[in-house]
Design a protein around this motif. Structure first.
Motif, PDB file in Angstrom:
ATOM      1  N   GLN A  40       0.813  -1.222   0.000  1.00  0.00           N
ATOM      2  CA  GLN A  40       0.000   0.000   0.000  1.00  0.00           C
ATOM      3  C   GLN A  40       0.842   1.266   0.000  1.00  0.00           C
ATOM      4  O   GLN A  40       0.366   2.329  -0.430  1.00  0.00           O
ATOM      5  CB  GLN A  40      -0.943  -0.001   1.210  1.00  0.00           C
ATOM      6  N   TYR A  41       2.087   1.183   0.461  1.00  0.00           N
ATOM      7  CA  TYR A  41       2.937   2.370   0.462  1.00  0.00           C
ATOM      8  C   TYR A  41       3.195   2.879  -0.961  1.00  0.00           C
ATOM      9  O   TYR A  41       3.545   4.043  -1.158  1.00  0.00           O
ATOM     10  CB  TYR A  41       4.269   2.074   1.155  1.00  0.00           C
ATOM     11  N   ARG A  42       3.028   1.996  -1.939  1.00  0.00           N
ATOM     12  CA  ARG A  42       3.245   2.392  -3.332  1.00  0.00           C
ATOM     13  C   ARG A  42       2.122   3.279  -3.857  1.00  0.00           C
ATOM     14  O   ARG A  42       2.211   3.834  -4.945  1.00  0.00           O
ATOM     15  CB  ARG A  42       3.355   1.143  -4.198  1.00  0.00           C
ATOM     16  N   TYR A  43       1.047   3.407  -3.091  1.00  0.00           N
ATOM     17  CA  TYR A  43      -0.119   4.151  -3.558  1.00  0.00           C
ATOM     18  C   TYR A  43      -0.298   5.475  -2.823  1.00  0.00           C
ATOM     19  O   TYR A  43      -1.398   6.030  -2.784  1.00  0.00           O
ATOM     20  CB  TYR A  43      -1.379   3.290  -3.389  1.00  0.00           C
ATOM     21  N   LEU A  44       0.765   5.988  -2.243  1.00  0.00           N
ATOM     22  CA  LEU A  44       0.649   7.232  -1.496  1.00  0.00           C
ATOM     23  C   LEU A  44       1.009   8.465  -2.314  1.00  0.00           C
ATOM     24  O   LEU A  44       0.298   9.466  -2.295  1.00  0.00           O
ATOM     25  CB  LEU A  44       1.546   7.178  -0.255  1.00  0.00           C
ATOM     26  N   PHE A  45       2.114   8.404  -3.037  1.00  0.00           N
ATOM     27  CA  PHE A  45       2.621   9.590  -3.718  1.00  0.00           C
ATOM     28  C   PHE A  45       2.334   9.533  -5.219  1.00  0.00           C
ATOM     29  O   PHE A  45       2.637   8.540  -5.877  1.00  0.00           O
ATOM     30  CB  PHE A  45       4.125   9.739  -3.486  1.00  0.00           C
ATOM     31  N   LEU A  71       2.460  14.892  -6.711  1.00  0.00           N
ATOM     32  CA  LEU A  71       2.795  13.980  -5.614  1.00  0.00           C
ATOM     33  C   LEU A  71       1.705  13.964  -4.553  1.00  0.00           C
ATOM     34  O   LEU A  71       1.336  12.912  -4.044  1.00  0.00           O
ATOM     35  CB  LEU A  71       4.133  14.373  -4.998  1.00  0.00           C
ATOM     36  N   PHE A  72       1.201  15.120  -4.195  1.00  0.00           N
ATOM     37  CA  PHE A  72       0.091  15.238  -3.249  1.00  0.00           C
ATOM     38  C   PHE A  72      -0.421  16.662  -3.295  1.00  0.00           C
ATOM     39  O   PHE A  72       0.098  17.503  -4.054  1.00  0.00           O
ATOM     40  CB  PHE A  72       0.493  14.832  -1.818  1.00  0.00           C
ATOM     41  N   VAL A  73      -1.436  16.958  -2.506  1.00  0.00           N
ATOM     42  CA  VAL A  73      -2.057  18.283  -2.480  1.00  0.00           C
ATOM     43  C   VAL A  73      -1.758  18.953  -1.140  1.00  0.00           C
ATOM     44  O   VAL A  73      -1.741  18.293  -0.099  1.00  0.00           O
ATOM     45  CB  VAL A  73      -3.586  18.186  -2.694  1.00  0.00           C
ATOM     46  N   SER A  76      -4.576  10.927  -3.393  1.00  0.00           N
ATOM     47  CA  SER A  76      -4.382   9.908  -2.356  1.00  0.00           C
ATOM     48  C   SER A  76      -4.294  10.518  -0.974  1.00  0.00           C
ATOM     49  O   SER A  76      -4.796   9.957  -0.011  1.00  0.00           O
ATOM     50  CB  SER A  76      -3.127   9.090  -2.655  1.00  0.00           C
ATOM     51  N   PHE A  77      -3.643  11.686  -0.860  1.00  0.00           N
ATOM     52  CA  PHE A  77      -3.717  12.413   0.412  1.00  0.00           C
ATOM     53  C   PHE A  77      -3.493  13.895   0.178  1.00  0.00           C
ATOM     54  O   PHE A  77      -2.857  14.312  -0.798  1.00  0.00           O
ATOM     55  CB  PHE A  77      -2.735  11.862   1.451  1.00  0.00           C
ATOM     56  N   VAL A 135      -1.757   3.280   7.019  1.00  0.00           N
ATOM     57  CA  VAL A 135      -0.531   3.461   6.233  1.00  0.00           C
ATOM     58  C   VAL A 135      -0.158   4.945   6.107  1.00  0.00           C
ATOM     59  O   VAL A 135       0.961   5.335   6.453  1.00  0.00           O
ATOM     60  CB  VAL A 135      -0.663   2.777   4.857  1.00  0.00           C
ATOM     61  N   PRO A 136      -1.057   5.826   5.630  1.00  0.00           N
ATOM     62  CA  PRO A 136      -0.684   7.244   5.602  1.00  0.00           C
ATOM     63  C   PRO A 136      -0.439   7.830   6.982  1.00  0.00           C
ATOM     64  O   PRO A 136       0.358   8.760   7.133  1.00  0.00           O
ATOM     65  CB  PRO A 136      -1.862   7.925   4.904  1.00  0.00           C
ATOM     66  N   SER A 137      -1.104   7.282   8.024  1.00  0.00           N
ATOM     67  CA  SER A 137      -0.847   7.807   9.364  1.00  0.00           C
ATOM     68  C   SER A 137       0.558   7.462   9.835  1.00  0.00           C
ATOM     69  O   SER A 137       1.200   8.238  10.552  1.00  0.00           O
ATOM     70  CB  SER A 137      -1.892   7.292  10.359  1.00  0.00           C
TER      71      SER A 137
END
Length: 642
Positions: A171-176, A292-294, A335-336, A359-361
């Motif tokens: 799941q870490y592959r789906y964060l950034f 990468l993220f917002v 994703s976050f 995972v994001p936490s």
């Protein structure tokens, strides 16, 4: 953080087993019994007996599922992964705003708490809305998350807690760099982490920008130098100030296209029309979706709002609501998103399809380890690397899109207003005290049920999210946590004739049953997803009352939907939406001497109140402690007299 070889690590994980029919339906009956009358339970037992009879319907479905499992494990590595991701999330048509996305409120930055960069006019934007505290907190958070991203690219993951065992890292592959893209009937995940499988890394992708939202205006903001090198917090501050100054210099703001992302998924069909209208829209959409993220820089401050309403200075409820249910200045598909209020308070909102909340936490806990350090002006310090300037992202709307956006603004405002949420910062005791009496997780779940019973006069079907990352591509099992033993304890707590000793014994027994249920799920023997998979194996002309009866459906109408969050001291509270219109969504995490809880419910249902539930839960937690302490005191006196 632990250094691992991703491929070898994943190959050594066990595959999630397919539970036996008998095991699943034992759990099914155990879950339904406390919710049904004796007559209803007798009827459902007959349905189960018919389903499980030799060579019967249950065995046929299990054979079909076993064949599908073989194919899924060969192609996906897990029979459950694609089922859970698609059915629970990507096929869900609810709005991501409130209904799906989660939010965690961070603790305030200790450096900014000591230095007043909020009220000083010299440290604010030209219009006095955005502060240096906000910009510094945002820059530090951006670099903190990039630190974790770069560490994961080198094989260092936030899974260093002793005793947790080997956990799946997929799941870490789906964060950034990942975005949930709206499609009719079933969304898709796209971006730098959504392609490939097995040991392929997502973090070598050359994406070097984030999306920054200020007053609903999106910007593409480079956060790496042109040569791929990292930059300082001061460099990032300068980038963020440039965005703020550009927004404040505009004579007219563009339409808030970001609001569309908060719509129910099939309504976010405007994305396709946006693409059709102009090439500029395609470029802007891709810049956001590939980022990468917002980072959302808000005009809002929970502390200021609380003070203006005469509710005190903390403003945690207001900040929680702003992060969880605000419908503007967000891009919910990412994703976050990091949300930073005008005084520097911050939190993280996560889209749930890409990865589960823990995972994001964990990534956030790593990113928060280093508070703000640089307190100078942005121009006083910078790196020598070249950093491209921010770029405003523009959209062109035709008349139809303008009308659709007006409707979207009204609908998302309604969704936001319908959400009722608050926080409970319980500081009487925490996990240290509870461990003397049993499992903290089981203990708090008993409190949730008793508080519900005292308010509503009836018991609730309850579930708890159970992390299954001990298996390859494990996600979460839906633990059905209401039991006959929990019911008996709640009834005893309402009966003044029941002694403290008997109440305590019943609590211990209810907690034991809860722990056993969790242990079974962690072994891969959970019932909920197996039941759903069996249901999906039915053909169009097939049906069975173990799935279709009103009694069975009541057992899956989660009126208490709870889940534990990361226990790091860097978090205040977090949470997610209620699953049922007459229920509660509850996120909680333990500290040694405190319990932090986020509560959400639906105003439209008319029967629930987050503040009312918080008040009752506070009373229940104190009453449970008094019971435990009274029994401890009695036991000590008995020991002394012997």
């Amino acid at each position: 953080m632990t250094v691992v070889d991703f491929t070898q690590h994943q190959l050594q994980l066990p595959r999630l087993p397919l539970p036996r029919l008998e095991t699943t339906f034992d759990e099914y009956l155990r879950m339904l019994e406390p919710l049904l009358t004796a007559e209803q339970f007798a009827a459902i037992k007959q349905h189960v007996a018919d389903f499980l009879k030799p060579s019967g319907f249950g065995e046929r479905l299990q054979r079909r599922l076993r064949d599908a499992v073989v194919h899924s494990q060969q192609s996906q590595g897990s029979w459950l992964y694609q089922l859970a991701t698609n059915y629970e999330f990507l096929q869900c048509r609810h709005a991501l705003l409130v209904k799906t996305n989660t939010f965690t409120l961070f603790a305030d930055d200790p450096t900014l708490e000591r230095v007043d960069l909020v009220t000083d006019s010299e440290h604010r934007s030209r219009q006095g809305v955005y502060s240096a505290a906000q910009i510094k907190r945002a820059a530090r958070l951006i670099n903190g998350f990039l630190d974790v991203k770069d560490a994961m690219a080198a094989g260092r993951y936030p899974e260093s807690q002793p005793g947790t065992g080997r956990l799946c890292l997929h799941q870490y592959r789906y964060l950034f760099g990942v975005t949930r893209t709206p499609m009719l009937k079933c969304d898709v995940l796209r971006g730098s982490g959504s392609g490939g499988d097995g040991g392929e890394h997502a973090y070598t992708d050359p994406v070097r920008h984030i999306t920054v939202l200020v007053d609903n205006q999106p910007y593409s903001v480079p956060v790496y130098a042109e040569d791929g090198g990292r930059v300082t917090d001061a460099d990032l501050e300068r980038q963020l100030w440039a965005v703020v100054e550009d927004v404040e210099s505009r004579t007219k703001h563009e339409e808030p296209v970001c609001i569309w992302t908060g719509m129910p998924r099939d309504h976010w069909a405007a994305r396709e029309r946006l693409i059709d209208v102009s090439e500029r829209n395609i470029t802007s959409l891709h810049a956001i979706e590939d980022s990468l993220f917002v980072v959302a820089l808000d005009r809002f401050s929970g502390r200021r709002a609380s003070q203006q309403e005469g509710k005190g200075i903390a403003g945690l409820d207001e900040s929680h609501r702003n992060g969880f249910s605000c419908s503007e200045n967000r891009w919910f598909d990412k994703s976050f998103s990091l949300i930073v209020e005008s005084d520097g308070r911050a939190g993280i909102q996560c889209e749930h399809a890409a990865c589960d909340g823990l995972v994001p936490s964990k990534v956030a806990a790593e990113a928060l380890k280093h508070p703000v350090q640089f307190l100078g002006t942005a121009s006083a310090l910078s790196s020598d690397t070249r950093l491209p300037p921010p770029e405003a992202l523009h959209f062109e709307l035709d008349e139809r899109l303008h009308a659709m956006l007006l409707q979207a603004r009204q609908e998302t405002a309604t969704i936001s207003a319908n959400s009722d949420s608050c926080c409970l910062q319980f500081t009487d005791y925490g996990s240290d005290f509870i461990k003397h009496t049993g499992s903290p997780d089981a203990y708090i779940e008993m409190a949730f049920q008793l508080a519900f019973y005292r308010i509503h006069g009836e018991f609730a079907s309850a579930c708890e999210s159970i992390g299954m990352r001990g298996f390859l591509k494990g996600r979460t099992e839906i633990g059905r946590v209401f039991s006959m033993e929990c019911r008996a304890w709640c009834m005893a707590m309402q009966d003044p004739a029941t002694t403290i000793r008997e109440r305590y014994r019943l609590l211990q027994e209810a907690c034991r049953v809860h722990k056993d249920m969790i242990a079974r799920a962690l072994r891969g023997e959970g019932a909920s997803w197996h039941l759903h998979a069996l249901y999906l194996m039915q053909r169009k002309d097939e049906a069975h009352p173990v799935f279709t009866s009103a009694m069975a459906k009541e057992g899956s109408r989660w009126r208490i939907y709870a889940g534990s969050l990361n226990s790091a001291d860097t978090f205040y509270c977090g949470g997610f939406a209620a699953s049922a219109p007459d229920g509660y969504g509850i996120g909680y995490h333990f500290r040694r001497n405190a319990i932090h809880i986020g509560i959400e419910c639906d105003r439209q249902g008319g029967t629930t109140s987050s503040a009312g539930y918080r008040g009752m839960l506070l009373d229940v937690l104190r009453e449970m402690a008094s019971m435990c302490r009274a029994l401890d005191s009695t036991a000590s006196k008995e020991d002394a007299s012997q």
